[in-house]
Design an enzyme around this catalytic site. Structure first.
Site, PDB file in Angstrom:
ATOM      1  N   CYS A  19       0.847  -1.201   0.000  1.00 21.59           N
ATOM      2  CA  CYS A  19       0.000   0.000   0.000  1.00 21.59           C
ATOM      3  C   CYS A  19       0.881   1.249   0.000  1.00 21.59           C
ATOM      4  O   CYS A  19       1.809   1.370   0.802  1.00 21.59           O
ATOM      5  CB  CYS A  19      -0.920   0.000   1.213  1.00 21.59           C
ATOM      6  SG  CYS A  19      -2.007  -1.450   1.289  1.00 21.59           S
ATOM      7  N   GLY A  67       2.085  -4.065   9.682  1.00 21.33           N
ATOM      8  CA  GLY A  67       2.089  -5.089   8.653  1.00 21.33           C
ATOM      9  C   GLY A  67       0.762  -5.768   8.462  1.00 21.33           C
ATOM     10  O   GLY A  67      -0.304  -5.210   8.654  1.00 21.33           O
ATOM     11  N   SER A 123      -9.565  -3.717   6.139  1.00 23.21           N
ATOM     12  CA  SER A 123      -9.117  -2.493   5.471  1.00 23.21           C
ATOM     13  C   SER A 123      -9.677  -2.466   4.052  1.00 23.21           C
ATOM     14  O   SER A 123      -9.317  -3.289   3.214  1.00 23.21           O
ATOM     15  CB  SER A 123      -7.583  -2.446   5.435  1.00 23.21           C
ATOM     16  OG  SER A 123      -7.058  -2.402   6.746  1.00 23.21           O
ATOM     17  N   LEU A 196      -1.834   9.122   7.087  1.00 25.29           N
ATOM     18  CA  LEU A 196      -0.707   9.782   7.724  1.00 25.29           C
ATOM     19  C   LEU A 196       0.393  10.043   6.699  1.00 25.29           C
ATOM     20  O   LEU A 196       0.791   9.135   5.958  1.00 25.29           O
ATOM     21  CB  LEU A 196      -0.145   8.918   8.849  1.00 25.29           C
ATOM     22  CG  LEU A 196      -0.992   8.774  10.113  1.00 25.29           C
ATOM     23  CD1 LEU A 196      -0.347   7.760  11.052  1.00 25.29           C
ATOM     24  CD2 LEU A 196      -1.162  10.108  10.822  1.00 25.29           C
ATOM     25  N   CYS A 277       2.974   3.844  21.207  1.00 22.91           N
ATOM     26  CA  CYS A 277       1.909   4.113  20.238  1.00 22.91           C
ATOM     27  C   CYS A 277       2.283   3.483  18.913  1.00 22.91           C
ATOM     28  O   CYS A 277       3.461   3.426  18.545  1.00 22.91           O
ATOM     29  CB  CYS A 277       1.724   5.630  20.072  1.00 22.91           C
ATOM     30  SG  CYS A 277       0.556   6.117  18.778  1.00 22.91           S
ATOM     31  N   ASP A 278       1.276   3.023  18.183  1.00 21.33           N
ATOM     32  CA  ASP A 278       1.497   2.428  16.874  1.00 21.33           C
ATOM     33  C   ASP A 278       2.113   3.440  15.908  1.00 21.33           C
ATOM     34  O   ASP A 278       2.844   3.062  14.988  1.00 21.33           O
ATOM     35  CB  ASP A 278       0.155   1.936  16.323  1.00 21.33           C
ATOM     36  CG  ASP A 278       0.318   0.930  15.207  1.00 21.33           C
ATOM     37  OD1 ASP A 278       1.396   0.333  15.090  1.00 21.33           O
ATOM     38  OD2 ASP A 278      -0.653   0.731  14.443  1.00 21.33           O
ATOM     39  N   CYS A 331      -5.062  14.089  17.269  1.00 17.09           N
ATOM     40  CA  CYS A 331      -3.961  13.129  17.386  1.00 17.09           C
ATOM     41  C   CYS A 331      -2.608  13.815  17.358  1.00 17.09           C
ATOM     42  O   CYS A 331      -2.380  14.760  16.583  1.00 17.09           O
ATOM     43  CB  CYS A 331      -4.052  12.113  16.241  1.00 17.09           C
ATOM     44  SG  CYS A 331      -2.704  10.900  16.217  1.00 17.09           S
TER      45      CYS A 331
END
Length: 379
Positions: A19, A67, A123, A196, A277-278, A331
């Site tokens: 992606c 992933g 997704s 993002l 955090c991711d 965020c």
């Protein structure tokens, strides 16, 4: 501590897709060791054993992401369930979820997910034209047709699932068609998150970048569709809007970006590394390793880095804003460039959205109070 959320990367950043906007691939390129492979059973056991024996623990939420987490294989997940069951002597409630591109699912996977009560986030970026623009495989081919078939498989096995859509410039301009497409196919449990841009780079420079004006138009169009459906008695769940309604009703939002500051999270990489955090799984924010460090040591490192404390900084302009209680500055990733936290990149988007739609949001909140808000029957 009564509950804890663990976000687990069983296959690190390994993925069978490519992606174009993947934020985790970007983070991997910013680490000394980009990929940690597949999590061992021992590391998973150490992780669960550490948290399940905490005093007064009542709930552990285990969210598997990547992933692509299914790259770890179904056998890993079966062993994981057995490990949790064997260690859960105090009958702690365990909530399972997985975020997946769905392309590797088959009948065995679907049966497993149903039998173990996983909530599956799929997704999907809208219809074929939008989805296939960025969500491609390693040969450059679109994946929409495959994902659609796998969703049908989830339906066949009565697996609880929702749709997670990344908002890019393309999806923002096509949200009305996407919303209709989702409704036509029964995808009525929806989440939308702005894409993002790369970490610590100027925002808005990628072809997929979501600009503030794009996001404002997106929110207005989507809310109008949602509002009209709710008013007509038809329920389509929207996570963002319903968290806003919860705030208006005096409740606490469950989306971390709507809390006003970062929350205590434990993101566990495949090798046991823990991050706060991711969106910050890079060396600079490494809190420790579950195979080597105690929770106390991990929590102390978080405090040392001031990860939560710095997220509480509110610009003076925001303090004076009449919508601060709804926006709560958003965020951290949307506010930070090169370590400096400023106002939200989407400040104008949110301000103008609230200016236009606050009365309607309040109207929907009143429907909840009057017990007239339509109910949702999931799958």
């Amino acid at each position: 501590m009564r509950s804890v959320s663990l976000l687990i990367k069983p296959a690190s950043g390994l993925c069978n897709l490519n992606c174009k906007y993947c934020f985790y691939h970007d983070e991997m390129t910013k680490r000394e060791n980009s990929n940690y492979g597949i999590m061992t059973n021992q590391t998973f056991k150490n992780l669960i054993e550490t948290f399940i024996n905490l005093p007064n623990i009542k709930l552990i939420s285990l969210a598997f992401q990547g992933g692509e987490p299914t790259v770890a294989g179904l056998s890993f997940f079966k062993d994981a369930i057995n490990t949790v069951n064997s260690l859960n002597k105090n009958n702690v409630k365990i909530a399972y979820s997985i975020q997946t591109n769905a392309t590797l699912l088959n009948d065995d996977w679907a049966k497993f997910l149903h039998d173990n009560k996983f909530l599956v986030g799929v997704s999907l970026d809208g219809d074929k034209s939008c989805h296939d623009l960025y969500r491609i495989d390693n040969n450059g081919n679109g994946t929409h047709s495959t994902v659609y078939k796998k969703i049908e498989l989830l339906k066949k096995y009565n697996v609880e699932f929702n749709i997670l859509t990344v908002i890019t410039k393309k999806t923002s301009k096509n949200i009305e068609a996407i919303y209709r497409y989702y409704k036509e196919n029964g995808f009525t449990f929806q989440q939308y998150i702005p894409c993002l841009d790369p970490l610590n780079e100027k925002k808005g420079n990628k072809d997929y970048s979501l600009l503030p004006h794009d996001y404002e138009l997106f929110l207005n169009k989507l809310f109008n569709l949602y509002y009209n459906d709710i008013k007509s008695g038809e329920y389509v769940y929207n996570r963002f809007f319903e968290n806003l309604i919860a705030i208006l009703l005096g409740g606490n939002p469950e989306i971390c970006s709507m809390n006003g500051c970062c929350s205590i999270q434990y993101v566990c990489e495949a090798n046991g590394n823990i991050y706060p955090c991711d969106f910050y799984s890079i060396d600079e924010y490494l809190l420790g390793n579950i195979n080597q460090n105690s929770i106390a040591e991990i929590d102390d490192k978080r405090k040392e880095l001031r990860f939560i404390e710095d997220s509480m900084n509110i610009p003076d302009k925001c303090r004076a804003c009449k919508y601060l209680n709804l926006c709560r500055t958003g965020c951290r990733r949307d506010k930070e460039i090169s370590g400096n936290i400023n106002k939200n990149f989407y400040c104008s988007s949110l301000f103008n959205f609230f200016n236009k739609n606050l009365d309607k949001l309040i109207e929907l909140a009143k429907l909840v109070i009057e017990n007239k808000f339509p109910k949702y029957n999931h799958n």
